[in-house]
Motif scaffolding. Sequence first.
Motif, short mmCIF file in Angstrom:
data_model
loop_
_atom_site.label_atom_id
_atom_site.label_comp_id
_atom_site.label_asym_id
_atom_site.label_seq_id
_atom_site.Cartn_x
_atom_site.Cartn_y
_atom_site.Cartn_z
N MET A 134 0.84 -1.20 0.00
CA MET A 134 0.00 0.00 0.00
C MET A 134 0.87 1.25 0.00
O MET A 134 1.95 1.26 0.57
CB MET A 134 -0.89 -0.02 1.26
CG MET A 134 -1.92 1.08 1.24
SD MET A 134 -2.97 1.06 2.71
CE MET A 134 -1.78 1.15 4.03
N THR A 135 0.38 2.28 -0.68
CA THR A 135 1.08 3.55 -0.68
C THR A 135 0.12 4.62 -0.16
O THR A 135 -1.07 4.35 0.00
CB THR A 135 1.50 3.93 -2.11
OG1 THR A 135 0.32 3.97 -2.91
CG2 THR A 135 2.47 2.94 -2.69
N ILE A 136 0.65 5.82 0.10
CA ILE A 136 -0.20 6.90 0.60
C ILE A 136 -1.35 7.19 -0.38
O ILE A 136 -2.50 7.29 0.04
CB ILE A 136 0.64 8.18 0.86
CG1 ILE A 136 1.68 7.88 1.94
CG2 ILE A 136 -0.24 9.36 1.19
CD1 ILE A 136 1.34 8.28 3.34
N PRO A 137 -1.06 7.31 -1.70
CA PRO A 137 -2.19 7.55 -2.62
C PRO A 137 -3.27 6.46 -2.58
O PRO A 137 -4.46 6.78 -2.60
CB PRO A 137 -1.52 7.61 -3.99
CG PRO A 137 -0.13 8.03 -3.71
CD PRO A 137 0.23 7.42 -2.39
N THR A 138 -2.87 5.18 -2.48
CA THR A 138 -3.90 4.14 -2.40
C THR A 138 -4.70 4.27 -1.11
O THR A 138 -5.91 4.05 -1.09
CB THR A 138 -3.33 2.70 -2.42
OG1 THR A 138 -1.99 2.72 -2.04
CG2 THR A 138 -3.52 2.03 -3.74
N PHE A 139 -4.00 4.65 -0.05
CA PHE A 139 -4.68 4.85 1.23
C PHE A 139 -5.74 5.94 1.10
O PHE A 139 -6.89 5.78 1.51
CB PHE A 139 -3.65 5.20 2.31
CG PHE A 139 -4.25 5.50 3.65
CD1 PHE A 139 -5.09 4.60 4.28
CD2 PHE A 139 -3.97 6.71 4.28
CE1 PHE A 139 -5.63 4.88 5.52
CE2 PHE A 139 -4.51 7.00 5.52
CZ PHE A 139 -5.35 6.08 6.14
N ALA A 159 -3.28 17.03 4.68
CA ALA A 159 -3.06 16.70 3.27
C ALA A 159 -3.99 15.57 2.81
O ALA A 159 -4.51 15.61 1.69
CB ALA A 159 -1.60 16.32 3.04
N PHE A 160 -4.20 14.57 3.68
CA PHE A 160 -5.11 13.47 3.32
C PHE A 160 -6.50 14.00 3.01
O PHE A 160 -7.13 13.66 2.01
CB PHE A 160 -5.25 12.46 4.47
CG PHE A 160 -4.02 11.62 4.71
CD1 PHE A 160 -2.98 11.61 3.79
CD2 PHE A 160 -3.92 10.84 5.84
CE1 PHE A 160 -1.85 10.84 4.02
CE2 PHE A 160 -2.80 10.06 6.07
CZ PHE A 160 -1.76 10.07 5.16
N ILE A 161 -6.98 14.86 3.91
CA ILE A 161 -8.34 15.38 3.77
C ILE A 161 -8.45 16.25 2.53
O ILE A 161 -9.39 16.14 1.74
CB ILE A 161 -8.75 16.16 5.03
CG1 ILE A 161 -8.83 15.19 6.21
CG2 ILE A 161 -10.08 16.88 4.83
CD1 ILE A 161 -8.96 15.87 7.55
N LEU A 162 -7.44 17.09 2.34
CA LEU A 162 -7.44 17.96 1.17
C LEU A 162 -7.42 17.13 -0.12
O LEU A 162 -8.17 17.39 -1.06
CB LEU A 162 -6.23 18.90 1.22
CG LEU A 162 -6.20 20.01 0.19
CD1 LEU A 162 -7.37 20.96 0.44
CD2 LEU A 162 -4.89 20.77 0.25
N PRO A 182 1.68 2.32 9.93
CA PRO A 182 2.73 3.14 10.56
C PRO A 182 4.04 3.15 9.76
O PRO A 182 4.84 4.08 9.91
CB PRO A 182 2.93 2.49 11.93
CG PRO A 182 2.08 1.29 11.99
CD PRO A 182 1.20 1.24 10.79
N LEU A 183 4.22 2.15 8.90
CA LEU A 183 5.47 2.09 8.13
C LEU A 183 5.47 3.10 6.98
O LEU A 183 6.51 3.40 6.41
CB LEU A 183 5.68 0.68 7.56
CG LEU A 183 5.92 -0.43 8.59
CD1 LEU A 183 6.14 -1.75 7.87
CD2 LEU A 183 7.12 -0.10 9.47
N LEU A 184 4.27 3.61 6.63
CA LEU A 184 4.21 4.61 5.55
C LEU A 184 4.96 5.88 5.95
O LEU A 184 5.32 6.68 5.10
CB LEU A 184 2.75 4.96 5.21
CG LEU A 184 1.92 3.84 4.59
CD1 LEU A 184 0.50 4.32 4.33
CD2 LEU A 184 2.56 3.35 3.29
#
Lengths: 381, 226
Positions: free
Chosen positions: A1-6, A298-301, B113-115
Amino acid sequence: MTIPTFILKNALRNKRRAILSISSVAASLFLLVTLQVALRELTLPPESAGAELRVAVRNRISLTNPLPVRQRSLIEKIPGVAAITPFTWFGGKYKNEGGMTFAQFAIDPKALGTVFAEAKMDMTGYQTFVAKKDSCVIGKITADKYGLKVGDRFSLDSTVYPGSLTFEVAGIYSGTPDDRNMLFRQDYLDDSIGMPGYVGMWWLKVTSPEAMPGVIATVEKTFANSSAEVKAESERAFQLGFISMLGNIRMLVASISTVVVFTLVLVAASTMSMSIRERFRELAVLKALGFRRRELFAFILAESFGLSAAGAVLGIGTAYVLYTYGNISQMTHGILISFEVTPRIIGFAALVAALLGIISAIAPAVAVTRMSVVQGLKTLD
Amino acid sequence: MASPENIVVIRDLTKRYSQGEIEVTALDRVSLEIATGEFLALMGPSGSGKSTLLHIIAGVDRPTSGECHVQGVDVARLNESQLADWRNQNIGFIFQTFNLIPVLTAAENVELPLLLTQLNRSQRRKQVAAALDLVGLSDRSHHLPRQLSGGQEQRVAIARALVTDPALIVADEPTGNLDSHSAQDVLTALQSLRRDAGKTIIMVTHDPKAAAFGTRQIHLEKGELS
Ligand SMILES: Nc1ncnc2c1ncn2[C@@H]1O[C@H](COP(=O)(O)OP(=O)(O)O)[C@@H](O)[C@H]1O
Ligand SMILES: [Mg+2]
C-alpha cells in the motif's frame, strides 16, 4: 500500500456517497458550463466577414421608427460610401407557426452582391433575384429546416403590414455566421402592402475601414435637425446595442451561476464534514501512530480535491463532448447555431472545482488538526 | 536519575482537568519506574487515572506538572510534530476497541505506521509479514477487519503496534472487548512479545486474570499509586 492508495480507499469507502457527491459536482459544473457558454453565445454574436466595412443607419428615436427613402440619394453622395440598401423588417409568420422562426427583411436586390457580399449563392440565384420582383433568397439553415428549394412558392402573413405576401425562392445562400434570414425585395413590399416612401433602416458599405468614422459622422450630421434624425454605427456597435437589451439576461445568468456555485459549495462542504466526522476516531488513531497534523490535513485535502476533480472531469467533459460533437442547432431547434465551450470557460469551471475542493476541506481539516488524540479516541464510532 | 535499565521514569506526575468550577485530579503526584523488558499490568477501578497515565507515557497527552522520561527523553518537552515522530518510532499502541481502519486489509492496517518511515515497498512488505507471523495471522493478511473475529482483530492491532519495532508497547484494556478465549490469545501474544522480542509492555486492565500475565502488577486508586 502507498499513501495515494490509502487516500483513494478512504475516499471510496462509502461508494454511494462518493458517487453522489461526484455526481452533484458533475451536474453543477455541467450546468455552470452550459450557462456560461449560453451567455457567451448570446452576448457575442459571431462576426461576419463584411462586418468591418458595414455601417447601420437607423432612426435616432428607435429601431422601430422608419426612415424616409429620400435619405438614400444624400447618403450615396457621401465620400467613402460604396453601397447602400434599405433593410426593412417584415415580421412574417410562416405557416401558422407560433413565433417567428426566421427573420425576413426587404432589401435592394443588388445589395446581395455589395453590402452583404459574404452571402454565397449560385449565379442564377442572383440573376433571378434581380429579375423577378416577387423572388426571395433564403439562408441555408432555414431552407433545410423547412425543406424549401429553388422555385418553391410560399406565403407569409406579416405582423407589421396588413396582409400577406407570396414569394418564390430564387436562391439559397450560405457563408454568413447565421444563415437563417430570408431576404426579399423592398420594391415588392412597397408596391403591395408596404409603406412606400419609408424603409426600416439602411445598411451601408464603406470603401475602407479607415473611411468608416468619417462616414458615420457625416451621415449623422447630414440628417441632424431633420424630421428623421439618424444614428449611424458600425455593425459591431449596432449588434452590441441590440445586445444591451440582453443586459438583464446577463444578470440573470450571473445570478443563477452564483446560486449554483454557492449551493454546490454548501453541499460539498457538508458532505466532506460528515464523512470526516465519521472518521474522527480513526484519524485520532492515525495521530497516535505518528501521523502529523499536516499529513492528516493533506489526506483530507487530497480526498476532497479528488472528489471535486472527478466531478469536474465528468461534468465539464460531458458538456465539452456534447456541445462540441453534438448537433446544437438540431438540439435547440435552430435557436442556437454554435455553442462553443471555450478554453476560458473550461478554465473557469475547473477553477470553481479546484476552489470547491479546497473550501470543503477546510472545516473538517481544521477540526481534525485541533482534535487531540485522547479526545478523538473518546468519540464513538 | 534514570538507571539505564529503566525505560520509563516518572516523577511527581500530576494531571488535572478543570471543567468550569470543578477541578478533577486524574493523577496525583505519581512516581513510577518501569524496567526495560517488563510486562507491567496497570490496574485500578474505573476513573482511577489508568488511561491518563498511559496516554502521558505514550506522548498523546501532557502532564499538568511533574516529569515523564521515556528512554531518557522528557516527552513533555517535545513539540507536536517531534512528538508525532517520536511516537511513530518508539511507541506501539493497542486500544480496547482495536481501532483498525475498516477499509484496509489486515496487512494494510499493519503497514500503516510504516508509511511514515523511509522503508521501501518490499521492505515494508517483509516487516508486515513478520509482524503478522508473530501474532499467528499470516493466513489472514488479505482479510478486512469485518472478516476477522474480535481476537484476530486485536492480534492484527498488536502486529500494527510492533511492526515499527518500538521499544515500548502500551495497551489500554486490550482484552476489554473480548471473550475469555480470545483474551487468552491476545495476552499470550503480548507475553511472547516481551519474551521473544524483548519489548517492554504497559497494559491497563481491571481484570486480575489478565493482570496475571504481566511480570508486575501495580494499582492506581483515585490518581494515586497504592
Ligand atoms: N478530558 C477530560 N476532562 C475532564 N475530566 C477527565 C477527562 N479525561 C479524564 N477525566 C477524568 O479523569 C479521571 C481519570 O480518567 P481515566 O484516566 O480515563 O480513568 P480510567 O482509565 O482509569 O478509567 C476520571 O475521573 C475522568 O472523569
Ligand atoms: Mg480508561
